[in-house]
Every structure is written in structure tokens, then in C-alpha cells.
Design a protein around this motif. Sequence first.
Motif, PDB file in Angstrom:
ATOM      1  N   ALA A 222       0.841  -1.206   0.000  1.00  0.00           N
ATOM      2  CA  ALA A 222       0.000   0.000   0.000  1.00  0.00           C
ATOM      3  C   ALA A 222       0.873   1.251   0.000  1.00  0.00           C
ATOM      4  O   ALA A 222       0.577   2.225  -0.702  1.00  0.00           O
ATOM      5  N   ASP A 223       1.964   1.212   0.777  1.00  0.00           N
ATOM      6  CA  ASP A 223       2.888   2.354   0.810  1.00  0.00           C
ATOM      7  C   ASP A 223       3.549   2.553  -0.550  1.00  0.00           C
ATOM      8  O   ASP A 223       3.672   3.682  -1.027  1.00  0.00           O
ATOM      9  N   ARG A 224       3.953   1.450  -1.200  1.00  0.00           N
ATOM     10  CA  ARG A 224       4.570   1.562  -2.534  1.00  0.00           C
ATOM     11  C   ARG A 224       3.591   2.153  -3.558  1.00  0.00           C
ATOM     12  O   ARG A 224       4.000   2.849  -4.475  1.00  0.00           O
ATOM     13  N   LEU A 225       2.310   1.844  -3.373  1.00  0.00           N
ATOM     14  CA  LEU A 225       1.285   2.383  -4.282  1.00  0.00           C
ATOM     15  C   LEU A 225       0.915   3.828  -3.963  1.00  0.00           C
ATOM     16  O   LEU A 225       0.199   4.462  -4.721  1.00  0.00           O
ATOM     17  N   GLY A 226       1.378   4.318  -2.824  1.00  0.00           N
ATOM     18  CA  GLY A 226       1.056   5.688  -2.424  1.00  0.00           C
ATOM     19  C   GLY A 226      -0.369   5.844  -1.916  1.00  0.00           C
ATOM     20  O   GLY A 226      -0.941   6.934  -2.017  1.00  0.00           O
ATOM     21  N   LEU A 227      -0.922   4.764  -1.367  1.00  0.00           N
ATOM     22  CA  LEU A 227      -2.288   4.848  -0.842  1.00  0.00           C
ATOM     23  C   LEU A 227      -2.310   5.703   0.417  1.00  0.00           C
ATOM     24  O   LEU A 227      -1.332   5.749   1.162  1.00  0.00           O
ATOM     25  N   PRO A 228      -3.426   6.372   0.669  1.00  0.00           N
ATOM     26  CA  PRO A 228      -3.506   7.251   1.836  1.00  0.00           C
ATOM     27  C   PRO A 228      -3.519   6.465   3.144  1.00  0.00           C
ATOM     28  O   PRO A 228      -3.840   5.272   3.166  1.00  0.00           O
ATOM     29  N   ALA A 229      -3.195   7.148   4.220  1.00  0.00           N
ATOM     30  CA  ALA A 229      -3.188   6.540   5.550  1.00  0.00           C
ATOM     31  C   ALA A 229      -4.562   6.642   6.214  1.00  0.00           C
ATOM     32  O   ALA A 229      -4.788   6.037   7.242  1.00  0.00           O
ATOM     33  N   GLU A 230      -5.463   7.407   5.637  1.00  0.00           N
ATOM     34  CA  GLU A 230      -6.774   7.633   6.235  1.00  0.00           C
ATOM     35  C   GLU A 230      -7.793   6.600   5.775  1.00  0.00           C
ATOM     36  O   GLU A 230      -7.781   6.158   4.635  1.00  0.00           O
ATOM     37  N   ASP A 231      -8.691   6.267   6.693  1.00  0.00           N
ATOM     38  CA  ASP A 231      -9.834   5.414   6.369  1.00  0.00           C
ATOM     39  C   ASP A 231     -10.911   6.269   5.700  1.00  0.00           C
ATOM     40  O   ASP A 231     -11.171   7.389   6.152  1.00  0.00           O
ATOM     41  N   ALA A 232     -11.550   5.713   4.693  1.00  0.00           N
ATOM     42  CA  ALA A 232     -12.618   6.452   4.030  1.00  0.00           C
ATOM     43  C   ALA A 232     -13.536   5.495   3.283  1.00  0.00           C
ATOM     44  O   ALA A 232     -13.130   4.399   2.893  1.00  0.00           O
ATOM     45  N   TRP A 233     -14.773   5.930   3.115  1.00  0.00           N
ATOM     46  CA  TRP A 233     -15.729   5.258   2.245  1.00  0.00           C
ATOM     47  C   TRP A 233     -15.918   6.142   1.017  1.00  0.00           C
ATOM     48  O   TRP A 233     -16.087   7.361   1.145  1.00  0.00           O
ATOM     49  N   LEU A 234     -15.904   5.534  -0.154  1.00  0.00           N
ATOM     50  CA  LEU A 234     -16.161   6.221  -1.419  1.00  0.00           C
ATOM     51  C   LEU A 234     -17.493   5.706  -1.950  1.00  0.00           C
ATOM     52  O   LEU A 234     -17.651   4.506  -2.173  1.00  0.00           O
ATOM     53  N   PHE A 235     -18.458   6.594  -2.104  1.00  0.00           N
ATOM     54  CA  PHE A 235     -19.801   6.218  -2.537  1.00  0.00           C
ATOM     55  C   PHE A 235     -20.043   6.659  -3.983  1.00  0.00           C
ATOM     56  O   PHE A 235     -19.894   7.842  -4.304  1.00  0.00           O
ATOM     57  N   ASP A 236     -20.404   5.694  -4.824  1.00  0.00           N
ATOM     58  CA  ASP A 236     -20.787   5.961  -6.213  1.00  0.00           C
ATOM     59  C   ASP A 236     -19.746   6.759  -6.994  1.00  0.00           C
ATOM     60  O   ASP A 236     -20.084   7.437  -7.959  1.00  0.00           O
ATOM     61  N   SER A 237     -18.495   6.692  -6.571  1.00  0.00           N
ATOM     62  CA  SER A 237     -17.406   7.456  -7.210  1.00  0.00           C
ATOM     63  C   SER A 237     -17.733   8.945  -7.281  1.00  0.00           C
ATOM     64  O   SER A 237     -17.212   9.667  -8.136  1.00  0.00           O
ATOM     65  N   ARG A 238     -18.589   9.405  -6.347  1.00  0.00           N
ATOM     66  CA  ARG A 238     -19.042  10.810  -6.360  1.00  0.00           C
ATOM     67  C   ARG A 238     -18.745  11.559  -5.077  1.00  0.00           C
ATOM     68  O   ARG A 238     -18.595  12.777  -5.104  1.00  0.00           O
ATOM     69  N   TYR A 239     -18.721  10.850  -3.956  1.00  0.00           N
ATOM     70  CA  TYR A 239     -18.423  11.528  -2.697  1.00  0.00           C
ATOM     71  C   TYR A 239     -17.709  10.587  -1.747  1.00  0.00           C
ATOM     72  O   TYR A 239     -17.846   9.381  -1.817  1.00  0.00           O
ATOM     73  N   LEU A 240     -16.925  11.208  -0.898  1.00  0.00           N
ATOM     74  CA  LEU A 240     -16.033  10.507   0.002  1.00  0.00           C
ATOM     75  C   LEU A 240     -16.436  10.828   1.434  1.00  0.00           C
ATOM     76  O   LEU A 240     -16.696  11.981   1.755  1.00  0.00           O
ATOM     77  N   ALA A 241     -16.507   9.807   2.275  1.00  0.00           N
ATOM     78  CA  ALA A 241     -16.725  10.009   3.711  1.00  0.00           C
ATOM     79  C   ALA A 241     -15.411   9.663   4.396  1.00  0.00           C
ATOM     80  O   ALA A 241     -15.053   8.491   4.526  1.00  0.00           O
ATOM     81  N   LEU A 242     -14.675  10.691   4.791  1.00  0.00           N
ATOM     82  CA  LEU A 242     -13.377  10.528   5.432  1.00  0.00           C
ATOM     83  C   LEU A 242     -13.599  10.361   6.934  1.00  0.00           C
ATOM     84  O   LEU A 242     -14.257  11.195   7.566  1.00  0.00           O
ATOM     85  N   LEU A 243     -13.078   9.268   7.489  1.00  0.00           N
ATOM     86  CA  LEU A 243     -13.275   8.968   8.903  1.00  0.00           C
ATOM     87  C   LEU A 243     -12.072   9.471   9.702  1.00  0.00           C
ATOM     88  O   LEU A 243     -10.939   9.095   9.417  1.00  0.00           O
ATOM     89  N   HIS A 244     -12.348  10.307  10.687  1.00  0.00           N
ATOM     90  CA  HIS A 244     -11.298  10.844  11.552  1.00  0.00           C
ATOM     91  C   HIS A 244     -11.327  10.093  12.883  1.00  0.00           C
ATOM     92  O   HIS A 244     -12.401   9.872  13.445  1.00  0.00           O
ATOM     93  N   PHE A 245     -10.151   9.736  13.387  1.00  0.00           N
ATOM     94  CA  PHE A 245     -10.021   8.970  14.621  1.00  0.00           C
ATOM     95  C   PHE A 245      -9.176   9.740  15.624  1.00  0.00           C
ATOM     96  O   PHE A 245      -8.304  10.522  15.240  1.00  0.00           O
ATOM     97  N   ASP A 246      -9.401   9.435  16.901  1.00  0.00           N
ATOM     98  CA  ASP A 246      -8.551  10.009  17.936  1.00  0.00           C
ATOM     99  C   ASP A 246      -7.424   9.031  18.283  1.00  0.00           C
ATOM    100  O   ASP A 246      -7.315   7.959  17.678  1.00  0.00           O
ATOM    101  N   ALA A 247      -6.612   9.392  19.273  1.00  0.00           N
ATOM    102  CA  ALA A 247      -5.464   8.563  19.652  1.00  0.00           C
ATOM    103  C   ALA A 247      -5.886   7.214  20.223  1.00  0.00           C
ATOM    104  O   ALA A 247      -5.082   6.281  20.254  1.00  0.00           O
ATOM    105  N   ASP A 248      -7.134   7.087  20.675  1.00  0.00           N
ATOM    106  CA  ASP A 248      -7.646   5.820  21.214  1.00  0.00           C
ATOM    107  C   ASP A 248      -8.340   4.972  20.149  1.00  0.00           C
ATOM    108  O   ASP A 248      -8.987   3.977  20.472  1.00  0.00           O
ATOM    109  N   ASP A 249      -8.255   5.383  18.895  1.00  0.00           N
ATOM    110  CA  ASP A 249      -8.845   4.668  17.760  1.00  0.00           C
ATOM    111  C   ASP A 249     -10.371   4.661  17.759  1.00  0.00           C
ATOM    112  O   ASP A 249     -11.001   3.710  17.292  1.00  0.00           O
ATOM    113  N   ASP A 250     -10.953   5.741  18.269  1.00  0.00           N
ATOM    114  CA  ASP A 250     -12.404   5.950  18.182  1.00  0.00           C
ATOM    115  C   ASP A 250     -12.678   6.972  17.082  1.00  0.00           C
ATOM    116  O   ASP A 250     -11.933   7.957  16.936  1.00  0.00           O
ATOM    117  N   ILE A 251     -13.748   6.757  16.331  1.00  0.00           N
ATOM    118  CA  ILE A 251     -14.143   7.752  15.321  1.00  0.00           C
ATOM    119  C   ILE A 251     -14.592   9.019  16.041  1.00  0.00           C
ATOM    120  O   ILE A 251     -15.417   8.967  16.958  1.00  0.00           O
TER     121      ILE A 251
END
Length: 183
Positions: free
Chosen positions: A114-143
Motif C-alpha cells: 500500500a505504501d509503494r502504491l502511495g495509498l492514503p493513511a486515512e480510512d474512508a468510504w467512497l460512494f458511487d465514485s461521487r463523494y467521500l466520507a473521510l473517517l477521523h479517529f482520535d489517539a484511542d482509535d475511536d471515530i
Amino acid sequence: MSLNRERVLISYDEFEEMFTTFQHTAFRLETRRRYRSDEESETYQQFVAGLAPEWDLDHPWCRSRREQAALGKRFERVRIMDNPPTMGQRYLLNNSERNGLVGEDIRYLWRADADRLGLPAEDAWLFDSRYLALLHFDADDDITEIEVITDPVKVARACQERDAAWHYATPHREFAAGVLSDM
């Protein structure tokens, strides 16, 4: 000319609604080493105790996935895995079987790839190739926040990342067979 766009944050309920209102595809890139919400579940406790998790395929989440899949909608995920896998990642690998039974197609990619491909470090859902829901987490791994992104440049980049991740990822059963044989 610079476009100054404000961040658009949505509630967890609004986020959940996206899983029934999307039209065609929902894709998630899962990049984290652990998710606190998993660790608080009964099935996680069963898993770490060396027991087979008792998945409830009648749970509302499972029913919803099956209903949406029956409408022809696709749920796809690529999960990034460390080598060696963390306990949370091993749990999710086990969980992939349940997700597959309710209509999700899950694949895996080693973090180094994934690092070689340059994929992002963030979790996200991509819906219908039209919008992205980027999930933000705290230091305890809670959204902590869910940010909706509709900027065409950022969405197009997320589509490219999805395509690269999907192309190089391995279906969960094949990946699991290799991981389990190494343990």
C-alpha cells in the motif's frame, strides 16, 4: 483563483443513512491497525479468547447489507494488513467471512505494498465514485468525525486510489490462507 471550501461534517446517523441511499457502489479503504469499536464487541472478546466468534447474521447491520446487495448495490473493501498482523487485523480477517456472507467483497493488501502504491493513511468510504466520507479517529482509535468530501479533484484521486488498491489486493479467503499458514 482559490476556492476556499469549508469542511462538511456529518453525524453518525447521517453517515449510516449513506449506506442505504447510495445508488451503485460503496468502497472502503481500511488502513488502521485497530478499531476500538471492534475491541468492545463480544465477538472480538471471543476471538482473542481463542474461540470462534458467534456472528449474528440477523443483526440489523447484516440484514441491511443483504437488502442493499439484493438491490444490485456493491460493497467492496480493501483492508491494509501489517506484517505481522495486529490482533485487530487478525480479527477483521476472521470477520471477512461474515461480511462476505452478507454481500461484501473484501480484499487485502500488505501495508508495504500500500505504501509503494502511495495509498492514503486515512480510512474512508467512497460512494458511487461521487463523494467521500473521510473517517477521523482520535489517539484511542475511536471515530471522532465524519467528513464528507465532494470536491471533484479529491474524489477523482480517491477513485484512482481505489482502483490501484483493488487491482493489487488479494481476495480475503486466499489472503487468509496465506496468513494463517505463516502463523
